[in-house]
Design a protein around this motif. Structure first.
Motif, short mmCIF file in Angstrom:
data_model
loop_
_atom_site.label_atom_id
_atom_site.label_comp_id
_atom_site.label_asym_id
_atom_site.label_seq_id
_atom_site.Cartn_x
_atom_site.Cartn_y
_atom_site.Cartn_z
N TYR B 30 0.84 -1.21 0.00
CA TYR B 30 0.00 0.00 0.00
C TYR B 30 0.87 1.25 0.00
CZ TYR B 30 -3.11 -3.71 1.23
OH TYR B 30 -3.79 -4.89 1.21
N LEU B 93 -1.41 -5.34 6.11
CA LEU B 93 -0.57 -4.15 6.15
C LEU B 93 0.75 -4.44 6.85
CD1 LEU B 93 -3.43 -2.92 5.54
CD2 LEU B 93 -2.66 -0.93 6.77
N TRP B 94 1.68 -3.56 6.65
CA TRP B 94 2.98 -3.62 7.31
C TRP B 94 2.78 -3.67 8.83
CZ3 TRP B 94 5.78 1.26 8.99
CH2 TRP B 94 7.10 0.98 9.41
N GLY B 96 4.14 -2.23 11.24
CA GLY B 96 4.18 -0.94 11.92
C GLY B 96 2.94 -0.10 11.71
N SER B 97 1.93 -0.64 11.01
CA SER B 97 0.73 0.15 10.73
C SER B 97 -0.07 0.40 11.98
CB SER B 97 -0.15 -0.58 9.71
OG SER B 97 0.58 -0.78 8.53
N VAL B 98 -0.81 1.51 12.00
CA VAL B 98 -1.52 1.93 13.20
C VAL B 98 -2.90 1.28 13.30
CG1 VAL B 98 -2.31 3.92 14.49
CG2 VAL B 98 -0.27 4.11 13.08
N MET B 99 -3.62 1.26 12.20
CA MET B 99 -4.96 0.66 12.26
C MET B 99 -5.37 0.17 10.88
SD MET B 99 -7.39 3.97 12.48
CE MET B 99 -6.52 5.38 13.07
N ASP B 100 -6.41 -0.67 10.87
CA ASP B 100 -6.94 -1.15 9.61
C ASP B 100 -8.46 -1.26 9.73
OD1 ASP B 100 -7.54 -2.28 7.23
OD2 ASP B 100 -6.08 -3.91 7.35
N ARG B 101 -9.12 -0.14 9.48
CA ARG B 101 -10.59 -0.11 9.61
C ARG B 101 -11.28 -0.99 8.57
NH1 ARG B 101 -11.15 4.73 12.61
NH2 ARG B 101 -10.48 3.94 14.60
N TYR B 102 -10.63 -1.13 7.43
CA TYR B 102 -11.23 -1.93 6.37
C TYR B 102 -11.32 -3.39 6.80
CZ TYR B 102 -12.06 -3.29 1.48
OH TYR B 102 -12.59 -3.77 0.32
N ASP B 105 -14.11 -3.80 9.46
CA ASP B 105 -15.48 -3.78 8.94
C ASP B 105 -15.77 -4.94 8.01
OD1 ASP B 105 -15.63 -1.52 10.34
OD2 ASP B 105 -16.18 -0.19 8.69
#
Lengths: 162, 112
Positions: B30, B93-94, B96-102, B105
């Protein structure tokens, strides 16, 4: 029918610009090609786009172009900075933002604009929600995210498309 | 070539180069799409703009202008299609990513 005729004329004009001559064989070839394309792809062409010919909408469209280019330039400098920084300062994630735009064309343009502007990439659009990959999340509050990502374009796109 | 054209080509090449470096340096698909889509779109548009200025008012310039418009329409659409496709195919996601709302949901198990 009007819609198909409009598409036909538009395609013919684009064809004539591409071949850059108005001799009879070129025009005949253009008519044939435009006719076939209208016949095959007319259904996926959004009907609401004919509404854009209204002068007020064209005016706001012309206002939107420099605004859009300014954000594109900013986003490129932003990405270039992150790319060449030794530590790669990113804090990525997918956030969910809401849009109030209703028409499909307006949403397409909103999603495309979001993708080309600082640090955001539209992953999906489901109902009123846009799922946006953000390279540097500054807040975890959906309200703030919506304000930062969507609002700057929405006010123009609303005037252009709705 | 005039000075303005040279400057446009150099800036365009710089952004294209930044896009390519981002493609290598960023950690996941991404982030890589972010770099490649944005930088390559503007970089290529600037090079085409130099073409428009170089040739003046004729068919080559008009074709270059059409190319600019179509790049701006299609590059984000392609990026959207690739990112959505890879998310649905299960590329996470990597770390270190903060969030994944997708993912919250529409979890992968719930999809067809």
């Amino acid at each position: 029918m009007t819609k198909r005729f409009f598409e036909f004329i538009m395609l013919l004009i684009i064809w004539l610009i591409f071949v850059w001559s108005v001799q009879i064989p070129d025009i005949i070839a253009g008519v044939i090609v435009a006719f076939i394309i209208v016949l095959l792809f007319s259904d996926i062409f959004p009907a609401e786009i004919t509404r854009l010919l209204h002068p007020v909408r064209i005016f706001w469209g012309l206002v939107y172009i420099p605004v859009f280019f300014w954000y594109v330039l900013k986003s490129n400098l932003d990405v270039a900075y992150r790319v060449f920084h030794p530590e790669i300062p990113i804090r990525p994630g997918i956030v969910k933002v809401k849009t109030t735009l209703k028409s499909e064309v307006a949403r397409t343009f909103l999603a495309n604009s979001i993708t080309l502007t600082p640090g955001t990439l539209t992953v999906d659009c489901i109902e009123d929600n846009l799922y946006v990959h953000w390279i540097n999340i500054v807040s975890e509050d959906p309200e703030v995210e919506t304000r930062l990502i969507v609002d700057k374009f929405e006010k123009y796109l609303k005037k252009i498309f709705e | 070539m005039s000075n303005l054209e040279t400057i446009l080509v150099i800036i365009g090449l710089f952004f294209n180069f930044a896009g390519c470096v981002g493609l290598i340096r960023f950690p996941d698909i991404y982030n890589r799409l972010q770099a490649s889509t944005k930088c390559v779109t503007l970089g290529t548009a600037l090079i085409l703009m130099a073409v428009v200025i170089h040739f003046g008012w004729n068919s080559i310039s008009l074709k270059a202008l059409f190319c600019i418009v179509f790049i701006f329409l299609t590059a984000p659409t392609a990026a959207h299609a690739i990112s959505r496709g890879s998310h649905r195919a299960g590329f996470s996601l990597w770390e270190g990513s903060v969030m994944d709302r997708y993912k919250e949901d529409y979890p992968p198990e719930a999809r067809d």
